[in-house]
Design a protein around this motif. Sequence first.
Motif, short mmCIF file in Angstrom:
data_model
loop_
_atom_site.label_atom_id
_atom_site.label_comp_id
_atom_site.label_asym_id
_atom_site.label_seq_id
_atom_site.Cartn_x
_atom_site.Cartn_y
_atom_site.Cartn_z
N THR A 428 0.90 -1.25 0.09
CA THR A 428 0.27 -0.25 -0.52
C THR A 428 0.38 1.32 0.03
O THR A 428 0.80 2.31 -0.36
CB THR A 428 -1.16 -0.07 1.39
OG1 THR A 428 -1.82 -0.94 1.12
CG2 THR A 428 -1.65 0.94 1.72
N GLU A 429 1.71 1.32 0.93
CA GLU A 429 2.46 2.39 0.95
C GLU A 429 3.62 2.44 0.07
O GLU A 429 3.93 4.34 -1.05
CB GLU A 429 3.55 2.87 1.54
CG GLU A 429 4.54 3.77 2.18
CD GLU A 429 5.39 3.65 3.94
OE1 GLU A 429 5.86 4.01 3.40
OE2 GLU A 429 5.18 3.04 4.12
N LEU A 430 4.15 1.66 -1.27
CA LEU A 430 5.17 1.48 -2.28
C LEU A 430 4.04 2.35 -3.62
O LEU A 430 4.36 2.56 -4.76
CB LEU A 430 5.81 0.32 -2.66
CG LEU A 430 6.52 -0.40 -1.26
CD1 LEU A 430 6.88 -1.50 -2.12
CD2 LEU A 430 8.11 1.13 -1.41
N ARG A 437 7.68 10.94 0.33
CA ARG A 437 8.59 9.39 1.05
C ARG A 437 9.87 9.60 1.08
O ARG A 437 10.34 9.54 -0.61
CB ARG A 437 7.85 8.21 -0.22
CG ARG A 437 8.59 7.02 0.86
CD ARG A 437 7.38 6.12 0.34
NE ARG A 437 7.67 6.14 -0.23
CZ ARG A 437 7.04 5.35 -1.62
NH1 ARG A 437 5.99 5.53 -1.10
NH2 ARG A 437 6.71 4.75 -2.69
N SER A 438 10.43 9.73 1.52
CA SER A 438 12.01 9.98 2.05
C SER A 438 13.33 8.47 0.89
O SER A 438 12.53 8.17 1.24
CB SER A 438 12.56 9.73 3.41
OG SER A 438 12.78 8.35 4.00
N VAL A 439 13.58 9.13 0.67
CA VAL A 439 14.82 7.47 0.24
C VAL A 439 14.52 6.80 1.19
O VAL A 439 15.00 5.64 0.57
CB VAL A 439 16.20 8.01 -0.31
CG1 VAL A 439 17.12 7.16 -0.96
CG2 VAL A 439 15.45 9.47 -1.74
N ARG A 466 9.85 7.34 -9.16
CA ARG A 466 9.78 8.84 -8.00
C ARG A 466 10.70 8.74 -7.42
O ARG A 466 11.80 9.86 -7.25
CB ARG A 466 8.56 8.34 -7.03
CG ARG A 466 8.38 8.72 -5.95
CD ARG A 466 7.27 8.57 -5.78
NE ARG A 466 7.30 9.85 -4.21
CZ ARG A 466 6.31 9.71 -2.85
NH1 ARG A 466 5.05 8.54 -3.83
NH2 ARG A 466 6.00 10.41 -1.83
N LEU A 467 12.06 7.37 -6.99
CA LEU A 467 12.47 6.90 -6.41
C LEU A 467 14.20 8.00 -7.18
O LEU A 467 15.31 8.23 -6.16
CB LEU A 467 13.47 5.99 -5.87
CG LEU A 467 14.67 5.62 -5.56
CD1 LEU A 467 14.68 6.10 -3.99
CD2 LEU A 467 15.21 4.02 -5.57
N ALA A 468 14.29 7.83 -8.55
CA ALA A 468 15.66 8.30 -9.30
C ALA A 468 15.82 10.29 -8.84
O ALA A 468 16.95 10.29 -8.60
CB ALA A 468 15.86 7.53 -10.48
N PRO A 469 14.57 10.62 -9.24
CA PRO A 469 15.09 11.91 -8.70
C PRO A 469 15.03 12.00 -7.44
O PRO A 469 15.82 13.13 -7.18
CB PRO A 469 13.67 12.76 -9.67
CG PRO A 469 12.33 11.51 -9.64
CD PRO A 469 13.53 10.41 -9.85
N ALA A 470 14.40 11.32 -6.69
CA ALA A 470 14.47 11.64 -5.05
C ALA A 470 15.93 11.83 -5.06
O ALA A 470 16.31 12.32 -3.58
CB ALA A 470 14.14 11.39 -4.68
N LEU A 471 16.70 11.00 -5.20
CA LEU A 471 17.93 10.74 -4.69
C LEU A 471 19.41 11.59 -5.05
O LEU A 471 19.53 11.60 -4.36
CB LEU A 471 18.76 9.48 -5.89
CG LEU A 471 17.81 8.09 -5.66
CD1 LEU A 471 18.48 6.58 -6.42
CD2 LEU A 471 18.53 7.67 -4.28
N LEU A 472 18.45 12.14 -6.05
CA LEU A 472 19.40 13.32 -6.57
C LEU A 472 19.45 14.51 -5.92
O LEU A 472 19.74 15.28 -5.64
CB LEU A 472 19.37 13.82 -8.10
CG LEU A 472 19.61 12.92 -9.33
CD1 LEU A 472 19.70 12.99 -10.43
CD2 LEU A 472 20.96 12.61 -8.82
#
Length: 838
Positions: A428-430, A437-439, A466-472
């Motif tokens: 559900t969260e993913l 949601r943080s990295v 969503r994760l890729a730009p959040a990393l940067l």
Amino acid sequence: MSLAQVHYTSAAPGAEGSEGSAGRFTAVGAGVSSALLAEIEPLLRHELPGGVPDRPSDSELRSLPQAFTYAVLSDGSRLVARSAPVRDTGGGSDSASGSGPGSGSRQGIRFHAHAVHLPPGVPLPGDRLPVEAWRSPRWVSTTPAGAIPDPLTLPPGPTAVSEGLDDFAVSRGPWLAAVLADLRRASEAEAFDGRPVVLVERQCADVARWLGLASVTLPREGVERLTFTTYTRRPGSSASRVVGVLPEDAAAARAAGLRVHECAGQAPVAGTDDDVWATTAARIWRSRSPELFREARELPGEPFAAGPLAVTALCAGVALGPDGRAAAAGWAADRPYTLDAKRTGQLVEALTSPGIDDRTGPEFDAAGRLFGALEGRSPASVTAPLAAMLVTEAVRGGNGSLELPRRDAFVGPEGAEVAGRLGPEILTELADTVGSRSVARTVQLLRVARLLGVDGTDLLPGVVARLAPALLAEAAQEEVEGEDEGPESTPAFAPALLELLDEQFEVRTALLGALDRIAPQDPGAVARFLERVTLPFTGTQALPHLRMCAEVPGAMATLGGDRAAVWHRVLRAAGLSPFAEPLVLRTAVGLVWEDRAPTVEEARLLLDAATSDSHRAAGTWARLVDAALSASAAGTDEAAGLAHDLLRGYPTEIGGRERAGLLLLDLIRELRTGAPEPGWAERVRTLCARAEPVEPALRERAYAALVERLLAPDRPGAELYDFVHGDDPDLIAAYDRTARTEAVRTRLRTQPAYAADCFTVWTAHPHAGRTWPPVAAALLEEVLRPAVRAMAAEDVAEVEATVGRTGSSGRADAFRTWNRVSTLGRLGRRIAGRVRRG
């Protein structure tokens, strides 16, 4: 052996406040020197509290405070003493001189001190601690018969000092941790600073009970250093490490800057105590389990380390707070072989109890380390509760730094139960693409999903996008907030991220592909990220943009300021031709010229490296435009040529002020080297307006090119006419400046035809607006006239003839008149000079 004893008594009370101010030794045992007596006497004096009646009743007398003292003397010997108030009968060996029978003194109160002297290295009988002599029945209130008594032994009392301490500890629960912490510090060899710990109690016996708690809690060597007195009126001048005072003297102790524990008053407000050892010891006392202190001292560790004490308490069923549990888990993690199987199981059971609801991040981190230490050494039945607790916290508690167990920790029914409980929450969260949601959180959820065998394949594309730009973004934010750590510092989420990529091939493939697609948009950010986090993209994936971003730091370091060479090397790292993949052009240009425009030479290199279609697809043509406009301010002619080629290669892409600026550069080129379209002055004015805000240097270059062409003898007359009648002050001012340059002046002096042309132009439009006539008149007088004066007569005649040929006879007459005025002026000045000389 027998111990030397000392008896000391006070004089009968006199004036108010005289108690304890005078006294005498009434008996001194063998071996106690007079020097030691001088040191001992202040320790034995006893000052009564205020408000004591002159003739107290027996119950009032018994309620008065007694001082029980333990001191270390200068020669290393020790003294254990009790000073107690006694009734003054007016006679006897304890009475002061002059107060015997018939002296007339009233009955009152004095004190009697009974002390035992312990030579260096000699313990109390039975090797008892000094505080254990507190309850001995051998303390006496009168001096034994005889001047010097025989040496007496002082056996310990019939009851141990620990009798009743449990009840006392429970009654003092709010003060326990703080007092034990201070007593521990006071007992340390190097910690004492000469300022005693002050215990405020209504009864001196309760101060002794505090010392009894310390004797059980602290190691013996610390207890023996803990000098004390259970009662004093003057805590600020006491040499003891611990002193007891009555409530009436607490304010004075605080005023003296001492550490005061007012245990006789209102309980302190509960607060956070960061002394984990003391809080753990307090919980043990409140649980009435003092025997645990002895067990804890048998475990390895520093004397006051919280770990051994916390482990012992938890294994015995004593509930601890989060700091105590973290200390126990951390200690056991560092020594996985110390505890036997039974105590290991007890510790794990206590740490994972379902009734605990105040666990903290440090506690979970310690539990994770404990799991890692026990995994493979203890049965799965022992470690499974720890594993379940850790993954539950990872999902529900959001602890992104938590050390997770390995995948094989959840085989069997335990794993199925945890997966069934946590799997739906993870998915559900993913699936949430809206919330924040943080990295670290995303990485943790992906790792736990794999750990529990939860299938999230369908959600992976959205999660990775969503994760890729959040990393940067998070890495850049951490770099800004932690500038003192340097740009090479690793982001907090990096270790868990690298573990995720190592564990899950499908996530690694998807995430690296997403980052590769992002790189052309902001290659500098990706390159900085790769400097701090070494991603594993050495496999079979193409990833041209990531490889270029990883290559640029080394290329910059090796090739220095040669950006063209760096660009070639970075482009080679992509492994793709810009003709096949135009976006590699964008990435390479962004990496090498991230914060600046290329020079004209570099821009020419880029332009020739690929077709216009490739630059158009990559969007790099805009960087070439920036190069041309930036170089225009420096006055390079190559910028104009580059502008011409860009206008021809990208006729529809370039617009706005950039197009106007390039057209202005191209017009400058045509004005100096070719035949521009008619309407020069108007085109310069229009293009400058469209290019606003135009660089001042570019505007000046355009004006200079225009007026240089207008000052040339072969310029079209229509252009000059439009210029003059345009009445543009800025353009006319530029014309005036150029006409006054040395190059124009030299040409006027040496070329009669050019001088004739300038005379014609500067006299041809006397009524052309308001700006031109005064400028033209000034040029005639200040520029042309000095040039004509410097000519030979035949050159002046040629100027006159040329003016007549190109204009009219009237124009030639005008020149002769203008020149005659100049000649007459010179002649008149010569005659005037001769007259003055005569």
